[in-house]
Write a protein that holds these residues in place. Structure first.
Motif, short mmCIF file in Angstrom:
data_model
loop_
_atom_site.label_atom_id
_atom_site.label_comp_id
_atom_site.label_asym_id
_atom_site.label_seq_id
_atom_site.Cartn_x
_atom_site.Cartn_y
_atom_site.Cartn_z
N ARG A 197 0.84 -1.21 0.00
CA ARG A 197 0.00 0.00 0.00
C ARG A 197 0.87 1.26 0.00
O ARG A 197 1.92 1.29 0.63
CB ARG A 197 -0.94 0.01 1.21
CG ARG A 197 -1.98 -1.12 1.14
CD ARG A 197 -2.84 -1.18 2.39
NE ARG A 197 -3.84 -2.24 2.26
CZ ARG A 197 -5.08 -2.06 1.83
NH1 ARG A 197 -5.49 -0.83 1.54
NH2 ARG A 197 -5.93 -3.07 1.73
N LYS A 198 0.39 2.26 -0.71
CA LYS A 198 1.13 3.51 -0.80
C LYS A 198 0.15 4.67 -0.88
O LYS A 198 -0.80 4.66 -1.67
CB LYS A 198 2.03 3.52 -2.05
CG LYS A 198 2.91 4.74 -2.18
CD LYS A 198 4.04 4.71 -1.15
CE LYS A 198 4.99 5.88 -1.38
NZ LYS A 198 6.13 5.84 -0.41
N ASP A 199 0.39 5.68 -0.04
CA ASP A 199 -0.37 6.93 -0.13
C ASP A 199 0.24 7.80 -1.22
O ASP A 199 1.47 7.97 -1.29
CB ASP A 199 -0.35 7.68 1.20
CG ASP A 199 -1.14 6.96 2.28
OD1 ASP A 199 -2.07 6.21 1.93
OD2 ASP A 199 -0.80 7.13 3.47
N VAL A 200 -0.62 8.35 -2.06
CA VAL A 200 -0.18 9.19 -3.18
C VAL A 200 -0.90 10.53 -3.03
O VAL A 200 -2.10 10.64 -3.28
CB VAL A 200 -0.52 8.54 -4.54
CG1 VAL A 200 -0.04 9.41 -5.68
CG2 VAL A 200 0.09 7.14 -4.62
N VAL A 201 -0.17 11.56 -2.61
CA VAL A 201 -0.77 12.86 -2.31
C VAL A 201 -0.44 13.84 -3.43
O VAL A 201 0.73 14.08 -3.75
CB VAL A 201 -0.24 13.40 -0.96
CG1 VAL A 201 -0.87 14.77 -0.67
CG2 VAL A 201 -0.56 12.43 0.16
N ILE A 202 -1.49 14.38 -4.04
CA ILE A 202 -1.36 15.31 -5.17
C ILE A 202 -1.56 16.72 -4.64
O ILE A 202 -2.58 17.03 -4.00
CB ILE A 202 -2.40 14.99 -6.25
CG1 ILE A 202 -2.25 13.55 -6.74
CG2 ILE A 202 -2.29 15.97 -7.42
CD1 ILE A 202 -3.41 13.06 -7.57
N LYS A 203 -0.59 17.59 -4.93
CA LYS A 203 -0.68 18.99 -4.50
C LYS A 203 -0.33 19.90 -5.67
O LYS A 203 0.30 19.49 -6.64
CB LYS A 203 0.26 19.27 -3.31
CG LYS A 203 -0.15 18.59 -2.02
CD LYS A 203 0.78 19.02 -0.89
CE LYS A 203 0.35 18.40 0.44
NZ LYS A 203 1.21 18.84 1.57
N VAL B 198 -1.20 -4.41 -5.33
CA VAL B 198 -0.85 -3.05 -4.92
C VAL B 198 -2.13 -2.25 -4.74
O VAL B 198 -3.05 -2.35 -5.55
CB VAL B 198 0.06 -2.37 -5.97
CG1 VAL B 198 0.37 -0.92 -5.58
CG2 VAL B 198 1.35 -3.15 -6.17
N VAL B 199 -2.18 -1.46 -3.67
CA VAL B 199 -3.27 -0.51 -3.45
C VAL B 199 -2.65 0.88 -3.34
O VAL B 199 -1.76 1.12 -2.52
CB VAL B 199 -4.07 -0.83 -2.17
CG1 VAL B 199 -5.09 0.28 -1.89
CG2 VAL B 199 -4.79 -2.16 -2.31
N LEU B 200 -3.12 1.80 -4.19
CA LEU B 200 -2.69 3.18 -4.13
C LEU B 200 -3.85 4.05 -3.66
O LEU B 200 -4.96 3.97 -4.23
CB LEU B 200 -2.23 3.66 -5.52
CG LEU B 200 -1.07 2.89 -6.17
CD1 LEU B 200 -0.76 3.49 -7.54
CD2 LEU B 200 0.17 2.89 -5.29
#
Length: 446
Positions: A327-333, A366-368
């Motif tokens: 698992r991975k956090d994907v933060v868009i800014k 995989v979980v994003l």
């Protein structure tokens, strides 16, 4: 979200011959050619000026067709002044043919050429678009988009199989192409067009079909930044594939579908029994903009078999072991209104020389978690794989495969896939100014 409503499964389908397009000169040559070149062209019929476009083989919106199991041999010839490479949006092909200039291949310089040669594993409808790190927006928005259609070995029986590429163009009042913005210190919002086209021509596109007939419509959104909804009027529409992947056949809820950049739908459309009846595919923009008009004519055709689902493409998992997923956090800014606030993923702009967002062994689930901390919807495309859109509580998924997800502003969307295709793969914005400005990352499957 798409809400499905299953329809009755029917009889076995039969083969329909569909003419091939995009062949290299000489029909016996298995290689097909897309020759990119600058082509002044008048887009709007009500204006006098030409637009300085780029075309493939002298025309807009070409369709390259092959049969499932056939090898695609496609040569890109770059007759423009811009570096090019071609990405086959949605194809789960080999990494070396993914067409990302600067990551999976060297960009093709002006005057150069490159052959893409591989066997697409899936039948379906796929976009063909330029994809060069830092240089994708301009060639695409000058007109270099097309479709790859991989036909099923036994496709559904229909009267016509029609590919429809929807695009928008930013034009000045005289019909010329508006100037491109120069890169600045702020995050670019994306070029939103002022004129809509279907297959490079003015809307609505008129189609004629037999009374009581059935059409297969392959609808693709090649717009850069324009998301919309589609409505189907005067006909019965059934979705048979989303983003190129077969799904349980369903009627769109309220006869409409979300249509974000990069999205594709395959639909079977049943027409009225009476001659002179009309149907339409309408973009819900303003008061509604008809994209396609269908008119029935002639004698009523014999009844067709009941609509049935397409056969599933190979090597798609029946289930994804979420409990075993990486698992991975994907933060868009990013904020186009604030200088010095560029588009970033997890605090960084995309860099081919940087570390991967995720590195996993082949076969790993995989979980994003895509978290959009911006004031703009973010359409994000995963290369080389297809994914399931997870339910908010992570307790299941929507019953269709996707390769492009629309992440609403200030929301989190979770996607799950099995990383079964080795190589370096982009997770990237389909708004190409944002992509050029660094709104992308890459994952590595070893």
């Amino acid at each position: 979200m798409i809400t499905r409503r299953a329809v009755t499964a029917g009889l076995a389908t039969t083969l329909i011959a569909v003419s091939r397009q995009g062949r290299a000169q000489g029909s016996d040559d298995p290689q097909q050619v897309l020759a990119a070149r600058s082509t002044p062209m008048r887009l709007r019929p009500d204006t006098a000026a030409t637009a300085d476009l780029c075309t493939f083989n002298g025309s807009l919106s070409p369709v390259v067709r092959i049969k499932q199991g056939e090898e695609l041999r496609l040569r890109l010839e770059n007759g423009t002044s811009l570096p090019l490479s071609l990405h086959f949006h949605g194809v789960r092909g080999p990494n070396a043919s993914d067409g990302v200039g600067g990551l999976t291949q060297d960009p093709v310089a002006a005057g150069g050429n490159h052959e893409y040669r591989f066997v697409p594993p899936d039948a379906g409808t796929f976009l063909i678009r330029p994809c060069v790190l830092g240089g994708s927006a301009e060639p695409t928005e000058r007109g270099l988009s097309g479709l790859l259609v991989v036909e099923e070995r036994s496709p559904p029986q229909v009267d016509q199989d029609i590919a429809l590429l929807v695009d928008d163009w930013r034009l000045d009042d005289d019909g010329s192409l508006a100037a491109f913005e120069k890169p600045g210190s702020a995050a670019p919002a994306g070029r939103l067009g002022s004129w809509l086209s279907v297959n490079g021509a003015a809307t609505p596109r008129r189609l004629e079909a037999p009374s009581g007939g059935r059409l297969r419509l392959r609808l693709a959104n090649a717009c850069n930044a324009r998301a919309m909804r589609l409505r189907f009027d005067g006909m019965k529409a059934y979705v048979i594939a989303v983003d190129g992947q077969p799904t349980s056949t369903f009627e769109p809820l309220h006869a409409s579908l979300p249509f974000a950049p990069g999205t594709r739908y395959d639909l079977l459309v049943d027409l009225a029994q009476d001659a002179g009846a009309t149907g339409a595919v309408t973009a819900l923009i303003g008061d509604g903009m008809p994209l396609v008009e269908i008119v029935t004519g002639g004698d009523r055709r014999p009844d067709l078999p009941a609509i049935a689902p397409l056969p599933a493409n190979p090597k798609l998992p029946d289930a994804i072991r979420l409990q075993s997923a990486t698992r991975k956090d994907v933060v868009i800014k990013g904020d186009p209104k604030i200088p010095g606030a560029p588009w970033t993923i997890n605090g960084s702009e995309g860099r081919a020389s940087g570390p991967p967002l995720v590195k996993v062994k082949r076969g790993t689930p995989v979980v994003l978690a895509l978290t959009n901390q911006t004031a703009y919807a973010q359409p994000m495309h995963l290369h080389g794989h297809v994914f399931r859109l997870l339910h908010p509580l992570d307790d299941g998924w929507e019953p269709y495969w996707l390769d492009t997800a629309q992440v609403p502003e200030n929301r989190t969307v979770r996607i799950a896939f099995v990383a079964d295709n080795p190589g370096k793969w982009l997770l990237a914005s389909t708004v190409l100014e944002r992509f050029d400005a660094g709104l992308w990352a890459w994952i590595e499957v070893t």
